[in-house]
Design a protein around this motif. Structure first.
Motif, PDB file in Angstrom:
ATOM      1  N   LEU A 177       0.993  -1.408  -0.064  1.00  0.00           N
ATOM      2  CA  LEU A 177      -0.013  -0.210  -0.035  1.00  0.00           C
ATOM      3  C   LEU A 177       1.001   1.196  -0.004  1.00  0.00           C
ATOM      4  O   LEU A 177       0.519   2.238  -0.637  1.00  0.00           O
ATOM      5  N   GLY A 178       1.752   1.319   0.731  1.00  0.00           N
ATOM      6  CA  GLY A 178       3.182   2.398   0.699  1.00  0.00           C
ATOM      7  C   GLY A 178       3.351   2.601  -0.688  1.00  0.00           C
ATOM      8  O   GLY A 178       3.404   3.690  -0.956  1.00  0.00           O
ATOM      9  N   ALA A 179       3.855   1.661  -1.550  1.00  0.00           N
ATOM     10  CA  ALA A 179       4.312   1.847  -2.896  1.00  0.00           C
ATOM     11  C   ALA A 179       3.138   2.555  -3.514  1.00  0.00           C
ATOM     12  O   ALA A 179       3.313   3.473  -4.409  1.00  0.00           O
ATOM     13  N   ILE A 180       1.761   1.968  -3.586  1.00  0.00           N
ATOM     14  CA  ILE A 180       0.699   2.694  -4.225  1.00  0.00           C
ATOM     15  C   ILE A 180       0.495   4.185  -3.673  1.00  0.00           C
ATOM     16  O   ILE A 180       0.404   4.974  -4.663  1.00  0.00           O
ATOM     17  N   GLY A 181       0.679   4.506  -2.565  1.00  0.00           N
ATOM     18  CA  GLY A 181       0.423   5.714  -1.885  1.00  0.00           C
ATOM     19  C   GLY A 181       1.491   6.461  -2.692  1.00  0.00           C
ATOM     20  O   GLY A 181       1.315   7.918  -3.096  1.00  0.00           O
ATOM     21  N   GLU A 182       2.899   5.912  -2.763  1.00  0.00           N
ATOM     22  CA  GLU A 182       3.780   6.879  -3.332  1.00  0.00           C
ATOM     23  C   GLU A 182       3.389   7.088  -5.015  1.00  0.00           C
ATOM     24  O   GLU A 182       3.836   8.401  -5.366  1.00  0.00           O
ATOM     25  N   ALA A 183       2.974   6.044  -5.507  1.00  0.00           N
ATOM     26  CA  ALA A 183       2.590   6.218  -6.925  1.00  0.00           C
ATOM     27  C   ALA A 183       1.447   7.415  -7.078  1.00  0.00           C
ATOM     28  O   ALA A 183       1.289   7.891  -8.090  1.00  0.00           O
ATOM     29  N   THR A 184       0.663   7.548  -6.109  1.00  0.00           N
ATOM     30  CA  THR A 184      -0.326   8.654  -6.323  1.00  0.00           C
ATOM     31  C   THR A 184       0.377   9.742  -6.317  1.00  0.00           C
ATOM     32  O   THR A 184      -0.380  10.926  -6.728  1.00  0.00           O
ATOM     33  N   LYS A 185       1.418  10.021  -5.735  1.00  0.00           N
ATOM     34  CA  LYS A 185       2.218  11.389  -6.041  1.00  0.00           C
ATOM     35  C   LYS A 185       2.967  11.571  -7.469  1.00  0.00           C
ATOM     36  O   LYS A 185       3.419  12.679  -7.582  1.00  0.00           O
ATOM     37  N   HIS A 186       2.767  10.426  -8.015  1.00  0.00           N
ATOM     38  CA  HIS A 186       3.469  10.548  -9.421  1.00  0.00           C
ATOM     39  C   HIS A 186       2.664  10.148 -10.630  1.00  0.00           C
ATOM     40  O   HIS A 186       3.104   9.178 -11.478  1.00  0.00           O
ATOM     41  N   LEU A 187       1.453  10.528 -10.676  1.00  0.00           N
ATOM     42  CA  LEU A 187       0.414  10.091 -11.403  1.00  0.00           C
ATOM     43  C   LEU A 187       0.624  10.329 -13.067  1.00  0.00           C
ATOM     44  O   LEU A 187       0.211   9.637 -13.850  1.00  0.00           O
ATOM     45  N   ASP A 188       1.543  11.218 -13.292  1.00  0.00           N
ATOM     46  CA  ASP A 188       1.980  11.580 -14.528  1.00  0.00           C
ATOM     47  C   ASP A 188       3.285  11.216 -15.088  1.00  0.00           C
ATOM     48  O   ASP A 188       3.752  11.166 -16.175  1.00  0.00           O
TER      49      ASP A 188
END
Ligand code: HEM
Length: 141
Positions: A63-74
């Motif tokens: 989930l942490g990796a997914i959360g990090e991905a929410t900051k790099h959506l582009d």
């Protein structure tokens, strides 16, 4: 790519989930292993009993990796590049399993955030998790 409205829906739900990543991640993994027992084969070195420390820690990492991905959506490809190498070259996780985990994550969100995780939010998350899965399986061939 995600529209601005989809990005907002992803980030809004994440702001609710981010404080509880271990528990939510562990529940998503438990749902994955219960519904699709073949996925347990990758985790034979883990204690997969209900609420175990291994489930909490690994659930938190996923989930942490997914959360990090929410900051790099582009820019998901470069944000997830290391994880992509890990899953393709080291772990060799069968790509079909990513859809199963995405499903388990969505069911877990629905059970925790029934009001916020409405049809619009789910559609945005489904798309977002599909992109993550596409990046994590992109190096297989
Ligand atoms: C490890 C994320 C899908 C199997 C990891 C790690 C992360 C992660 C952050 C830890 C990396 C590290 O310690 O450096 C994700 C994400 C996924 C995903 C974001 C998709 C949304 C899957 C799937 C499987 C899987 C579908 C198999 C069913 C594993 C295994 C490990 C791992 C076996 C190593 C566990 C260990 O020994 O510590 N993953 N993963 N992953 N993942 Fe994934």
């Amino acid at each position: 790519m995600l529209s601005d409205a989809e990005k907002a829906a992803v980030q809004s739900l994440w702001s609710k989930a981010s404080g509880n990543v271990n528990a939510i991640g562990a529940e998503a993994l438990e749902r994955l292993f219960e519904s699709f027992p073949q996925t347990k084969t990758y985790f034979s070195h883990f204690d997969l009993s209900h609420g175990s420390h291994d489930l909490q820690v690994h659930g938190g990492k996923v989930l942490g990796a997914i959360g990090e991905a929410t900051k790099h959506l582009d820019n998901l490809e470069s944000a997830l590049s290391k994880l992509s190498d890990l899953h393709a070259y080291n772990l060799r996780v069968d790509p079909g399993n990513f859809n199963l985990l995405s499903h388990a994550i969505q069911v877990t969100f629905a059970s925790h955030f029934c009001t916020e995780f409405d049809a619009t939010a789910q559609a945005a998350w489904d798309k977002f998790l599909s992109y993550i899965s596409a990046v994590l399986t992109s190096k297989y061939r």
